[in-house]
Scaffold this motif. Structure first.
Motif, PDB file in Angstrom:
ATOM      1  N   SER A  84       0.834  -1.194   0.000  1.00 30.32           N
ATOM      2  CA  SER A  84       0.000   0.000   0.000  1.00 30.32           C
ATOM      3  C   SER A  84       0.869   1.245   0.000  1.00 30.32           C
ATOM      4  O   SER A  84       1.650   1.474   0.932  1.00 30.32           O
ATOM      5  N   GLN A  85       0.748   2.048  -1.053  1.00 31.79           N
ATOM      6  CA  GLN A  85       1.495   3.297  -1.117  1.00 31.79           C
ATOM      7  C   GLN A  85       1.131   4.234   0.025  1.00 31.79           C
ATOM      8  O   GLN A  85       1.993   4.896   0.610  1.00 31.79           O
ATOM      9  N   CYS A  86      -0.152   4.291   0.332  1.00 34.02           N
ATOM     10  CA  CYS A  86      -0.634   5.188   1.388  1.00 34.02           C
ATOM     11  C   CYS A  86      -0.019   4.820   2.733  1.00 34.02           C
ATOM     12  O   CYS A  86       0.483   5.683   3.453  1.00 34.02           O
ATOM     13  N   LEU A  87      -0.064   3.517   3.068  1.00 34.58           N
ATOM     14  CA  LEU A  87       0.482   3.077   4.348  1.00 34.58           C
ATOM     15  C   LEU A  87       1.994   3.244   4.400  1.00 34.58           C
ATOM     16  O   LEU A  87       2.549   3.606   5.441  1.00 34.58           O
ATOM     17  N   LEU A  88       2.665   2.986   3.286  1.00 36.33           N
ATOM     18  CA  LEU A  88       4.116   3.137   3.257  1.00 36.33           C
ATOM     19  C   LEU A  88       4.522   4.605   3.392  1.00 36.33           C
ATOM     20  O   LEU A  88       5.511   4.929   4.058  1.00 36.33           O
ATOM     21  N   ALA A  89       3.759   5.504   2.751  1.00 34.15           N
ATOM     22  CA  ALA A  89       4.041   6.934   2.885  1.00 34.15           C
ATOM     23  C   ALA A  89       3.796   7.389   4.324  1.00 34.15           C
ATOM     24  O   ALA A  89       4.558   8.185   4.878  1.00 34.15           O
ATOM     25  N   LEU A  90       2.710   6.861   4.936  1.00 32.19           N
ATOM     26  CA  LEU A  90       2.421   7.191   6.338  1.00 32.19           C
ATOM     27  C   LEU A  90       3.508   6.644   7.243  1.00 32.19           C
ATOM     28  O   LEU A  90       3.938   7.308   8.203  1.00 32.19           O
ATOM     29  N   PHE A  91       3.988   5.444   6.933  1.00 32.70           N
ATOM     30  CA  PHE A  91       5.072   4.826   7.688  1.00 32.70           C
ATOM     31  C   PHE A  91       6.326   5.694   7.626  1.00 32.70           C
ATOM     32  O   PHE A  91       6.981   5.952   8.649  1.00 32.70           O
ATOM     33  N   PHE A  92       6.665   6.179   6.424  1.00 27.59           N
ATOM     34  CA  PHE A  92       7.831   7.042   6.243  1.00 27.59           C
ATOM     35  C   PHE A  92       7.685   8.321   7.063  1.00 27.59           C
ATOM     36  O   PHE A  92       8.628   8.756   7.738  1.00 27.59           O
ATOM     37  N   ALA A  93       6.500   8.933   7.012  1.00 31.71           N
ATOM     38  CA  ALA A  93       6.260  10.175   7.757  1.00 31.71           C
ATOM     39  C   ALA A  93       6.407   9.944   9.260  1.00 31.71           C
ATOM     40  O   ALA A  93       6.993  10.776   9.976  1.00 31.71           O
ATOM     41  N   CYS A  94       5.892   8.818   9.733  1.00 35.82           N
ATOM     42  CA  CYS A  94       5.992   8.496  11.164  1.00 35.82           C
ATOM     43  C   CYS A  94       7.449   8.280  11.576  1.00 35.82           C
ATOM     44  O   CYS A  94       7.851   8.676  12.672  1.00 35.82           O
ATOM     45  N   LEU A  95       8.227   7.651  10.681  1.00 32.02           N
ATOM     46  CA  LEU A  95       9.646   7.449  10.979  1.00 32.02           C
ATOM     47  C   LEU A  95      10.360   8.789  11.146  1.00 32.02           C
ATOM     48  O   LEU A  95      11.199   8.950  12.033  1.00 32.02           O
ATOM     49  N   VAL A  96      10.023   9.727  10.274  1.00 38.62           N
ATOM     50  CA  VAL A  96      10.637  11.057  10.357  1.00 38.62           C
ATOM     51  C   VAL A  96      10.280  11.721  11.693  1.00 38.62           C
ATOM     52  O   VAL A  96      11.131  12.322  12.355  1.00 38.62           O
ATOM     53  N   ILE A  97       9.002  11.590  12.105  1.00 42.50           N
ATOM     54  CA  ILE A  97       8.558  12.184  13.376  1.00 42.50           C
ATOM     55  C   ILE A  97       9.279  11.546  14.557  1.00 42.50           C
ATOM     56  O   ILE A  97       9.759  12.231  15.467  1.00 42.50           O
ATOM     57  N   ILE A  98       9.372  10.208  14.540  1.00 40.18           N
ATOM     58  CA  ILE A  98      10.034   9.494  15.636  1.00 40.18           C
ATOM     59  C   ILE A  98      11.514   9.860  15.686  1.00 40.18           C
ATOM     60  O   ILE A  98      12.081  10.074  16.755  1.00 40.18           O
ATOM     61  N   PHE A  99      12.123   9.909  14.508  1.00 44.89           N
ATOM     62  CA  PHE A  99      13.535  10.276  14.422  1.00 44.89           C
ATOM     63  C   PHE A  99      13.749  11.658  15.047  1.00 44.89           C
ATOM     64  O   PHE A  99      14.685  11.868  15.829  1.00 44.89           O
ATOM     65  N   GLY A 100      12.865  12.594  14.706  1.00 41.26           N
ATOM     66  CA  GLY A 100      12.954  13.933  15.271  1.00 41.26           C
ATOM     67  C   GLY A 100      12.771  13.939  16.779  1.00 41.26           C
ATOM     68  O   GLY A 100      13.476  14.655  17.500  1.00 41.26           O
ATOM     69  N   ALA A 101      11.811  13.115  17.269  1.00 43.85           N
ATOM     70  CA  ALA A 101      11.560  13.043  18.713  1.00 43.85           C
ATOM     71  C   ALA A 101      12.773  12.489  19.451  1.00 43.85           C
ATOM     72  O   ALA A 101      13.148  12.992  20.528  1.00 43.85           O
ATOM     73  N   MET A 201      13.556   4.131   6.314  1.00 43.73           N
ATOM     74  CA  MET A 201      13.097   5.210   5.432  1.00 43.73           C
ATOM     75  C   MET A 201      13.487   4.928   3.980  1.00 43.73           C
ATOM     76  O   MET A 201      12.687   5.125   3.055  1.00 43.73           O
ATOM     77  N   ILE A 202      14.716   4.470   3.793  1.00 38.52           N
ATOM     78  CA  ILE A 202      15.192   4.177   2.436  1.00 38.52           C
ATOM     79  C   ILE A 202      14.373   3.048   1.813  1.00 38.52           C
ATOM     80  O   ILE A 202      13.887   3.153   0.671  1.00 38.52           O
ATOM     81  N   PHE A 203      14.190   1.957   2.564  1.00 34.10           N
ATOM     82  CA  PHE A 203      13.430   0.814   2.050  1.00 34.10           C
ATOM     83  C   PHE A 203      11.992   1.194   1.711  1.00 34.10           C
ATOM     84  O   PHE A 203      11.450   0.788   0.680  1.00 34.10           O
ATOM     85  N   SER A 204      11.361   1.968   2.598  1.00 31.79           N
ATOM     86  CA  SER A 204       9.954   2.320   2.376  1.00 31.79           C
ATOM     87  C   SER A 204       9.783   3.189   1.140  1.00 31.79           C
ATOM     88  O   SER A 204       8.837   3.004   0.356  1.00 31.79           O
ATOM     89  N   MET A 205      10.693   4.126   0.914  1.00 32.53           N
ATOM     90  CA  MET A 205      10.596   4.986  -0.263  1.00 32.53           C
ATOM     91  C   MET A 205      10.882   4.217  -1.549  1.00 32.53           C
ATOM     92  O   MET A 205      10.219   4.418  -2.571  1.00 32.53           O
ATOM     93  N   VAL A 206      11.869   3.307  -1.513  1.00 34.99           N
ATOM     94  CA  VAL A 206      12.184   2.493  -2.692  1.00 34.99           C
ATOM     95  C   VAL A 206      10.991   1.622  -3.062  1.00 34.99           C
ATOM     96  O   VAL A 206      10.596   1.528  -4.242  1.00 34.99           O
ATOM     97  N   LEU A 207      10.387   0.978  -2.054  1.00 37.73           N
ATOM     98  CA  LEU A 207       9.238   0.104  -2.324  1.00 37.73           C
ATOM     99  C   LEU A 207       8.043   0.916  -2.792  1.00 37.73           C
ATOM    100  O   LEU A 207       7.306   0.493  -3.699  1.00 37.73           O
ATOM    101  N   CYS A 208       7.817   2.073  -2.199  1.00 36.44           N
ATOM    102  CA  CYS A 208       6.689   2.919  -2.583  1.00 36.44           C
ATOM    103  C   CYS A 208       6.824   3.354  -4.049  1.00 36.44           C
ATOM    104  O   CYS A 208       5.851   3.326  -4.811  1.00 36.44           O
ATOM    105  N   CYS A 209       8.031   3.727  -4.455  1.00 34.90           N
ATOM    106  CA  CYS A 209       8.267   4.124  -5.851  1.00 34.90           C
ATOM    107  C   CYS A 209       8.088   2.938  -6.786  1.00 34.90           C
ATOM    108  O   CYS A 209       7.549   3.090  -7.900  1.00 34.90           O
TER     109      CYS A 209
END
Length: 218
Positions: A84-101, A201-209
């Motif tokens: 699912s592109q939607c779930l993978l994009a959401l997963f990537f966004a959540c990773l960025v938030i967690i990384f920032g936290a 993050m890298i894996f999720s973006m590669v798979l999403c593309c």
């Protein structure tokens, strides 16, 4: 039917495996946060009237990040399997938030390490001047938890410290060592988790593309 083929299918299952590891990492972060929050030594030293709570701010951020990591790990597994592109994009966004936290918690902890230590030292020093039962109980707690005695190595309280060895640390030094040890544990775990998240993050973006490209071909 799978939308991705060949090497991208391998990436899909690597991402799934990554999310299992990520979920376990979240559990580890949560466990460390709970340990720091409820460790008897830490709780005894940092609770009570006038006790500083700066240390616990970083711990609460860590707890939140750990819980979120577990939820996101499950989300990533589901998104990878369903492609699912939607779930993978959401997963990537959540990773960025967690990384920032986690970066925020780490920076906050290390930048305020000296302040945290100084606040606890002041709290301990003020307790040594408090002759009430509460002040005595706090000082005794520090002695037992840190295996230390006295405010200074030059001027220990001979009456209270009589049962301790002559080379025992003074409590101000023991407090500094205590927080150095705790913060280094958080730092090492945080660096490891950050590395894992970057890979995710890298894996999720590669798979999403790859999923998007496969749909365009169809």
């Amino acid at each position: 039917m799978s939308k991705v083929q060949g090497g991208m299918k391998c990436v899909k299952y690597l991402l799934f495996a990554f999310n299992i590891i990520f979920w376990v990492s979240g559990l580890l972060v949560l466990a460390v946060g709970l340990w720091l929050r409820f460790d008897p030594n830490t709780v005894d030293l940092l609770t009570g009237d006038g006790a500083p709570y700066t240390f616990f701010i970083a711990v609460y951020i860590l707890l939140g990040a750990g819980a979120l990591m577990m939820v996101v790990g499950f989300l990533g597994c589901f998104g990878a399997i369903r492609e699912s592109q939607c779930l993978l994009a959401l997963f990537f966004a959540c990773l960025v938030i967690i990384f920032g936290a986690e970066v925020t918690a780490g920076v906050f902890g290390f930048l305020n390490k000296e302040q945290i230590s100084e606040e606890v030292q002041k709290f301990y020093s003020s307790s040594t001047l408090d002759s009430s039962p509460n002040g005595t109980a706090i000082v005794t707690t520090y002695y037992k938890a840190l295996n230390c005695c006295g405010v200074s190595t030059l001027e220990p309280n001979s009456d209270v410290c009589a049962d301790f060895p002559e080379d025992v640390k003074d409590c101000l030094t023991a407090i500094t060592d205590f927080f150095d040890e705790k913060l280094y544990i958080i730092g090492y775990i945080g660096i490891g988790i950050a590395g894992v998240m970057i890979i995710g993050m890298i894996f999720s973006m590669v798979l999403c593309c790859a999923i998007r490209n496969s749909r365009e071909v169809i």
